[in-house]
Design an enzyme around this catalytic site. Structure first.
Site, PDB file in Angstrom:
ATOM      1  N   SER A  60       0.822  -1.211   0.000  1.00 47.71           N
ATOM      2  CA  SER A  60       0.000   0.000   0.000  1.00 47.71           C
ATOM      3  C   SER A  60       0.852   1.256   0.000  1.00 47.71           C
ATOM      4  O   SER A  60       1.999   1.268   0.453  1.00 47.71           O
ATOM      5  CB  SER A  60      -0.917   0.011   1.223  1.00 47.71           C
ATOM      6  OG  SER A  60      -1.786  -1.090   1.194  1.00 47.71           O
TER       7      SER A  60
HETATM    8  N1  SAH Z   1      -1.742  -4.700   3.693  1.00 46.04           N
HETATM    9  C1  SAH Z   1      -0.763  -4.762   2.619  1.00 46.04           C
HETATM   10  C2  SAH Z   1      -1.403  -4.505   1.262  1.00 46.04           C
HETATM   11  C3  SAH Z   1      -1.580  -5.769   0.527  1.00 46.04           C
HETATM   12  S1  SAH Z   1      -2.511  -5.677  -0.984  1.00 46.04           S
HETATM   13  C4  SAH Z   1       0.408  -3.832   2.906  1.00 46.04           C
HETATM   14  O1  SAH Z   1       0.585  -3.486   4.063  1.00 46.04           O
HETATM   15  O2  SAH Z   1       1.136  -3.455   1.992  1.00 46.04           O
HETATM   16  C5  SAH Z   1      -3.898  -6.705  -0.541  1.00 46.04           C
HETATM   17  C6  SAH Z   1      -3.597  -8.128  -0.190  1.00 46.04           C
HETATM   18  O3  SAH Z   1      -4.852  -8.752   0.065  1.00 46.04           O
HETATM   19  C7  SAH Z   1      -2.918  -8.946  -1.289  1.00 46.04           C
HETATM   20  O4  SAH Z   1      -1.705  -9.461  -0.801  1.00 46.04           O
HETATM   21  C8  SAH Z   1      -3.939 -10.069  -1.579  1.00 46.04           C
HETATM   22  O5  SAH Z   1      -3.326 -11.323  -1.852  1.00 46.04           O
HETATM   23  C9  SAH Z   1      -4.724 -10.119  -0.288  1.00 46.04           C
HETATM   24  N2  SAH Z   1      -6.065 -10.710  -0.386  1.00 46.04           N
HETATM   25  C10 SAH Z   1      -6.978 -10.581  -1.379  1.00 46.04           C
HETATM   26  N3  SAH Z   1      -8.087 -11.287  -1.095  1.00 46.04           N
HETATM   27  C11 SAH Z   1      -7.885 -11.877   0.111  1.00 46.04           C
HETATM   28  C12 SAH Z   1      -8.659 -12.747   0.940  1.00 46.04           C
HETATM   29  N4  SAH Z   1      -9.897 -13.153   0.594  1.00 46.04           N
HETATM   30  N5  SAH Z   1      -8.118 -13.152   2.114  1.00 46.04           N
HETATM   31  C13 SAH Z   1      -6.877 -12.769   2.485  1.00 46.04           C
HETATM   32  N6  SAH Z   1      -6.101 -11.944   1.747  1.00 46.04           N
HETATM   33  C14 SAH Z   1      -6.588 -11.509   0.571  1.00 46.04           C
END
Ligand code: SAH
Length: 212
Positions: A60
């Site tokens: 993010s």
């Molecule tokens: N919080 C992260 C941002 C990650 S982007 C940071 O600090 O940078 C969003 C993430 O959500 C991705 O890694 C994706 O694989 C995950 N994601 C998507 N759908 C999901 C689900 N149903 N359960 C768990 N994770 C999920």
């Protein structure tokens, strides 16, 4: 490691985007974002932009991490659930504000990467789990705060059910590849209150688990 100038520049960018809560700014300052990126992108860690991580996902944007963390209003005794660990940057920020953080990711490789990153930083109050986070974590519920970092069409029902009364959840809602809206849901005695916060853009919340 970031130069002092890079750290200040990033803090200014985050503050310019409305993040003024000192506790949030200090928690962010304690987390070196370069740790959560591959070598290819580490040099850009202090730019206020999202960047690629494994599995076609993104880390993010720092100002969004700041806005979401500020909106969540985490208290020191809180038990927090994060859905969408990625490489663990947001969870690391939360770990400096909360008593305990549970973070759920559907890509096993990312959960492992987050585990390594958190361990290297000595963050021992975070538990990383591979699962479909739209079902929450029933065995650890209820949660004081829930933060979803992938966009759902609606706030998932199991997550609403796992909020403590008086607790709140911040979640981007809307169809992916369109403008989504960050909303805050607060559970009251009688039901749920919804507040719209800001337009955002996140990767979609996807069903199931990837054993990659
Ligand atoms: N919080 C992260 C941002 C990650 S982007 C940071 O600090 O940078 C969003 C993430 O959500 C991705 O890694 C994706 O694989 C995950 N994601 C998507 N759908 C999901 C689900 N149903 N359960 C768990 N994770 C999920």
């Amino acid at each position: 490691m970031a130069t002092p100038e890079e750290v200040i520049r990033l803090q200014l960018a985050v503050r310019a985007r409305g993040v003024t809560d000192l506790r949030v700014l200090m928690a962010m300052e304690r987390v070196d974002r370069a740790r959560f990126l591959s070598e290819t992108f580490a040099a850009r860690a202090y730019e206020d932009v999202p960047l690629p991580i494994a599995g076609g996902q993104t880390i993010s944007q720092p100002s969004i991490v700041g806005q979401m963390t500020q909106a969540l209003d985490v208290q020191p005794r809180d038990k927090v659930l994060e859905v969408g660990t990625g490489t663990g940057y947001q969870a690391a920020v939360l770990s400096h504000l909360a008593r305990r953080v549970y973070t759920v990711e559907r890509h096993r490789a990312l959960t492992r990467a987050a585990q390594v990153n958190h361990q290297a930083l000595g963050l021992s109050n975070i538990t990383q789990i591979t699962a479909d986070g739209s079902f929450g974590l029933p065995e650890q519920a209820p949660f004081d705060r829930i933060l979803v970092t992938a966009a759902a069409e609606d706030p998932p029902g199991p997550l609403l059910a796992q909020l403590r009364i008086g607790g709140s959840m911040v979640v981007p809602v809307g169809v992916s590849d369109h403008v989504q809206t960050l909303i805050k849901v607060t559970r009251t005695d009688g039901g749920y209150e919804y507040d719209e916060l800001s337009p955002v853009r996140f990767v979609p919340l996807v069903e199931g688990v990837e054993h990659d």
